[in-house]
Design a protein around this motif. Sequence first.
Motif, PDB file in Angstrom:
ATOM      1  N   UNK A 133       0.857  -1.178   0.000  1.00 40.58           N
ATOM      2  CA  UNK A 133       0.000   0.000   0.000  1.00 40.58           C
ATOM      3  C   UNK A 133       0.896   1.233   0.000  1.00 40.58           C
ATOM      4  N   UNK A 134       1.244   1.662  -1.198  1.00 37.03           N
ATOM      5  CA  UNK A 134       2.239   2.714  -1.341  1.00 37.03           C
ATOM      6  C   UNK A 134       1.805   3.992  -0.637  1.00 37.03           C
ATOM      7  N   UNK A 135       0.530   4.326  -0.820  1.00 42.12           N
ATOM      8  CA  UNK A 135       0.044   5.585  -0.269  1.00 42.12           C
ATOM      9  C   UNK A 135       0.093   5.589   1.252  1.00 42.12           C
ATOM     10  N   UNK A 136      -0.260   4.438   1.834  1.00 39.65           N
ATOM     11  CA  UNK A 136      -0.408   4.391   3.276  1.00 39.65           C
ATOM     12  C   UNK A 136       0.913   4.062   3.955  1.00 39.65           C
ATOM     13  N   UNK A 137       1.627   3.077   3.436  1.00 38.55           N
ATOM     14  CA  UNK A 137       2.815   2.593   4.133  1.00 38.55           C
ATOM     15  C   UNK A 137       4.119   3.022   3.472  1.00 38.55           C
ATOM     16  N   UNK A 138       4.032   3.539   2.252  1.00 34.57           N
ATOM     17  CA  UNK A 138       5.257   3.825   1.516  1.00 34.57           C
ATOM     18  C   UNK A 138       5.684   5.269   1.579  1.00 34.57           C
ATOM     19  N   UNK A 154       5.168  -4.376  -6.614  1.00 34.15           N
ATOM     20  CA  UNK A 154       5.838  -3.124  -7.003  1.00 34.15           C
ATOM     21  C   UNK A 154       5.171  -2.417  -8.176  1.00 34.15           C
ATOM     22  N   UNK A 155       4.375  -3.116  -8.947  1.00 34.72           N
ATOM     23  CA  UNK A 155       3.828  -2.471 -10.142  1.00 34.72           C
ATOM     24  C   UNK A 155       2.337  -2.219 -10.028  1.00 34.72           C
ATOM     25  N   UNK A 156       1.817  -2.326  -8.812  1.00 34.69           N
ATOM     26  CA  UNK A 156       0.379  -2.162  -8.661  1.00 34.69           C
ATOM     27  C   UNK A 156      -0.048  -0.724  -8.974  1.00 34.69           C
ATOM     28  N   UNK A 157      -1.070  -0.614  -9.767  1.00 34.42           N
ATOM     29  CA  UNK A 157      -1.612   0.700 -10.077  1.00 34.42           C
ATOM     30  C   UNK A 157      -0.660   1.569 -10.869  1.00 34.42           C
ATOM     31  N   UNK A 158       0.261   0.934 -11.572  1.00 36.26           N
ATOM     32  CA  UNK A 158       1.239   1.712 -12.324  1.00 36.26           C
ATOM     33  C   UNK A 158       1.023   1.458 -13.806  1.00 36.26           C
ATOM     34  N   UNK A 159       1.161   2.496 -14.603  1.00 39.95           N
ATOM     35  CA  UNK A 159       0.854   2.360 -16.023  1.00 39.95           C
ATOM     36  C   UNK A 159       1.919   1.539 -16.745  1.00 39.95           C
ATOM     37  N   UNK A 160       1.591   1.153 -17.957  1.00 33.84           N
ATOM     38  CA  UNK A 160       2.411   0.209 -18.707  1.00 33.84           C
ATOM     39  C   UNK A 160       3.854   0.690 -18.870  1.00 33.84           C
ATOM     40  N   UNK A 161       4.026   1.959 -19.159  1.00 36.57           N
ATOM     41  CA  UNK A 161       5.369   2.466 -19.411  1.00 36.57           C
ATOM     42  C   UNK A 161       6.258   2.359 -18.181  1.00 36.57           C
ATOM     43  N   UNK A 187      10.025 -10.743  -4.637  1.00 33.30           N
ATOM     44  CA  UNK A 187       9.002  -9.897  -5.240  1.00 33.30           C
ATOM     45  C   UNK A 187       7.639 -10.576  -5.177  1.00 33.30           C
ATOM     46  N   UNK A 188       6.723  -9.996  -4.441  1.00 34.65           N
ATOM     47  CA  UNK A 188       5.366 -10.538  -4.410  1.00 34.65           C
ATOM     48  C   UNK A 188       4.563  -9.837  -5.493  1.00 34.65           C
ATOM     49  N   UNK A 189       3.842 -10.609  -6.277  1.00 31.96           N
ATOM     50  CA  UNK A 189       3.067  -9.990  -7.339  1.00 31.96           C
ATOM     51  C   UNK A 189       1.866 -10.841  -7.684  1.00 31.96           C
ATOM     52  N   UNK A 190       0.792 -10.168  -8.055  1.00 34.94           N
ATOM     53  CA  UNK A 190      -0.374 -10.935  -8.478  1.00 34.94           C
ATOM     54  C   UNK A 190      -0.415 -11.018  -9.995  1.00 34.94           C
ATOM     55  N   UNK A 191       0.560 -10.383 -10.649  1.00 38.58           N
ATOM     56  CA  UNK A 191       0.576 -10.460 -12.102  1.00 38.58           C
ATOM     57  C   UNK A 191       1.548 -11.546 -12.545  1.00 38.58           C
ATOM     58  N   UNK A 192       0.968 -12.674 -12.965  1.00 40.70           N
ATOM     59  CA  UNK A 192       1.780 -13.849 -13.265  1.00 40.70           C
ATOM     60  C   UNK A 192       2.740 -13.580 -14.412  1.00 40.70           C
ATOM     61  N   UNK A 193       2.233 -12.870 -15.385  1.00 41.48           N
ATOM     62  CA  UNK A 193       3.031 -12.562 -16.565  1.00 41.48           C
ATOM     63  C   UNK A 193       4.361 -11.924 -16.164  1.00 41.48           C
ATOM     64  N   UNK A 194       4.227 -11.024 -15.230  1.00 40.54           N
ATOM     65  CA  UNK A 194       5.373 -10.271 -14.745  1.00 40.54           C
ATOM     66  C   UNK A 194       6.343 -11.178 -13.991  1.00 40.54           C
TER      67      UNK A 194
END
Lengths: 318, 500
Positions: free
Chosen positions: B341-346, B427-434, B455-462
Motif C-alpha cells: 500500500x504505497x500511499x499508506x505505508x510507503x 511493485x507495479x500495482x496501479x502503475x501504467x504500462x510504461x 518480489x510478491x506480485x499478483x501479475x503472473x506474466x510479470x
Amino acid sequence: MNKKFLPLYVTSSLFVLLFLVGSVQFENFGTLRVFMNLFTDNAFLIIAAIGMTFVILSGGIDLSVGSTIALSGVIISVLLRDYGWHPIPAFAFVLVLGTLFGAAMGAIIHFYQLQPFIVTLAGMFFARGLSSVVSEESVPITHMFYDNVAMFGFELPGGAWLGSSTIIALVVLGLAIWLANFTRFGGRVYGIGGDAQSAALMGVPIARTTISVYALSSFFAALSGIVFSFYTFSGYSLAAVGVELDAIAAVVIGGTLLTGGYGYVVGTLFGVLIMGVVQTYISFDGTLSSWWTKIVIGLLLFVFIALQRYLVRRGTKA
Amino acid sequence: MSTDDTVLALRGVVKTFPGVKALNGVDFTLRKGEIHALLGENGAGKSTLIKVMTGVYRRNGGIIALDGTEIHPANTGDAQDLGISTVYQEVNLLPNLTVAQNVFLEREPKRFGIIDWRRMNREARELLLGYDLDIDVTAPLNSYSVAVQQLIAIARGVSMSAKVLILDEPTASLDAEEVASLFNIMRDLRDRGIGIVFVTHFLDQVYAVCDRITILRNGTLVGEYEAATLSQQDLVSHMLGKELEKAVHEKVGQAEAQTRETLFELNQGSSDVLEPLDISVCAGQVVGLAGLLGSGRTELCKLVFGVDELSQGDAKLNNQSIRFSNTRQAVVAGLGLCPEDRKKDGILGPMSIRENMIMALQNKRGWWRYIPMKKQRELAEHYVKVLKIATSDIEKPINQLSGGNQQKVILARWLAAEPKLMLLDEPTRGIDVGAHAEIIQLIRKLCDDGLGLLVASSELEELVEFADKVVVMRDRRKVAELSGSDISQQTIMQAIAGQS
C-alpha cells in the motif's frame, strides 16, 4: 447486542451506577426529585452539548459555544431593559443572530479550508468581546414574561419538578435524534465525519452540510443562552466561561468519537447527566471541594478516550 | 454531432491546471449499451477526463452532452442526478456508516419525511444478494474486507446508473472469481442499454469485456478503436507512443543457483498468521511470490522484514542467524521493503522527494549522524536521473508525483541505503504500462548487481518475466516452488489452483 452501541451502553450504565452509589450512600439521593434536578440544573448544557455533538460527529469542533451563550444573554437583557422589547422577539432575534454567526463560521471553515479549531476560537473571542461591548456590567432581567416562563412547569410525584428548561431540553433532544438518525442531513453529517473526501465523491453536498452543522451548533448555543437566562435572570458578558469545554467533555463521555463519524445524540444526554450526578454527589457529601467535579470529569474523560481507542482498534482488526 | 445511440458525447474538452494542460481538446463518445475502455498511461488524462464527466472538476472548454443536451455538472451529486454514476479505484465509501447507508446515501428511501430504515436495509440486502454477497447490511462498512467493500461500491454505482456507469479500475482488489461476476453484471447492464466506461490497466480485461477502446496520451486523444480489430501489441504501442521492447531475461538455472551463496534463508519460519515455511534467496536472484489475494504473500514480506515477529523457526542472513523485533534492525541488517500500500505505508505524502529518498539511509545511520544537505541533494539528483523520475524539482512533495514515479522514489530510498535483500510487495500495482516496464527492467538490473530480491506480485506474466524462482502461496502456506524453465503462467496457475 450490536457492537456499535457499546459506548452508549457503557455511558448509560455508568450513569445508573453512579446514581445508585449516591442513593445507597445518601438519604434522599435516589429520588425522582434529584433526578429531575439533574435536568433542571443542566438544561442549558444539554442543549449546547447536543449542538456540539453534530459538530464533533462531522469531524469538527466548536469553541464558540460558551461565548455565544453569554452573548445571547447579554443581548436579550439589554433589548429588554434599554429598548423595551418583549422577550419573544428578543429570543427570535438572538436565535437568528446565533444561526447566522454559526453559518458564517461554517462558511469560513469550508471555503477557506481552515481548521475548525482556529475559526471557532476566533468566533469565541469575537462573541465574548462583543458581549462586553454591548454591556460590561451584568444586566438584570425583570419582566413578567420571564417570571412566568421560569415558573412554568409540572409537579411530579415526590416533589419533583418538570420545568420549562427541562421541557425545552427534551424537545431539543427529540429534534436532534430525528435530525441525526432519521433525516438525510444526519447521514451526511456522519458521512463527512467518516471521510469527507469519499462523502464528496458520493454526492454529499459538503459546503451546505458543513455550514448547516455550525449554524445548528450556534443556534443551539443561542437557545442555551436563553435557557441559561431563565435561572440567572440576567445577562452577563463573563457568564458561561468554559461551557464549550464542558460540552465537549459531555459529548466525548457520551461515546462520540472526537475524530468524527461515530456516536449518538442520546449518549451526549448521558454525558451531561453523568457530570451532573458527580456534582450532585459532591454537594450531598458537603465536605468535598466542588473542584472534585472537575477532577472526576477529567478522569472519566481519560477512561472514555482510552475505551474508544480500544474499540476502534478492535473494530478495524475484525 | 451525435448519432441516435450516443448517450454521452465529449467534444474538444479542455482542462487546465496551473501550468499543466491536463486535457487538450479530447473527444469521447459513449454509446448506449456498450462497454467502452478508456486507456492510457498514468498522466494521460484518464482520471481528469472522468472527473470532468462526473463534476469533480469543471472543464475549461469543450462540450459535454448527455442524450444530446449539453450538461454542466458542478459536483458529483449533480452528475448522479443526471444519471452518471462512478465507482472509483480506491474504495470511496464511508467506513463508519452501515453497508445499507453506503448503498443508499443521498437517495435514502423515506416515509413520512423520515428515513425508512427497514426498507433501506431490505433493499440493500436484496441488491447485494445479486452480487452473491450475503452479508449483514446493518453492520458498519469497515467490518468487511476491501474486496467486499469494492463490491458494495460497485453495487451502489450500478444501482444508481440510470444512463452512464463509470468504472475507474474497479478490479484492483478483486480476485478472479469476483472479476468474472463483475463482468457478468457489466454485460447484463450493457444489454439493458447502459453505457459503461471502463478504466483498467489489465489489458486482458479490456479484451474480455470491452466493445470499443479509446486511448489517451499526454492529455490528447490518440484514437478510438473497435476492440475486436485492435491487437494487444498495437494497443500498447498506441498507449506508449512507441514500440515496446521485450528483452529476454537470462534465468539463473538451478545448477547455477547452487553455486551461488545463499543470501537469506528462512527455515520453518512462521508468524501468528503464517504456517511454517522454508524460503531462500541467493545473491543476484529474483524470487517471485505468487498467490491470490490473502494467500499470505504480504504477510511473508512482513515476516521477513520484522514487521511481524517470527514465532518459530529461524532466519539467516549471510549465514548469520537474525531475529528482528522491529523494522529498524532489518534496515540496519541490509533489508529493504517496498510495501504493497504505497500511499499508506510507503510515501510520506507532504514531504519532498529528497526527504522521502534519504529516509532509509538516515535511519540506517542513526539520527545523530545527520546526512549533510549537500550529500542529500546529490543522492536525490542522482536517483532522479538514474531512475528517470519525472519531476522538475527534488523539493516537490512526493504526493504530487504519479504512482509510477512515487514507486521509483521508494525504490531509490532503499537503493540509497545499499541493501542486500530487497522485498518488493506488488511493485507495479496501479502503475501504467510504461513505468511498469521500467520498473521491471530496474528489478532485473538490481539483481544483476548482486542484490537478492523477493518480489510478491499478483501479475503472473510479470513473475514469469523476471523471476528465477517462484514460490507459490495458498491459504497462508507455501504450496509450491518452481524454478528455471519450470516457471510459466500455466505452472504457477496450476499451483495456485492446487493441481500438480
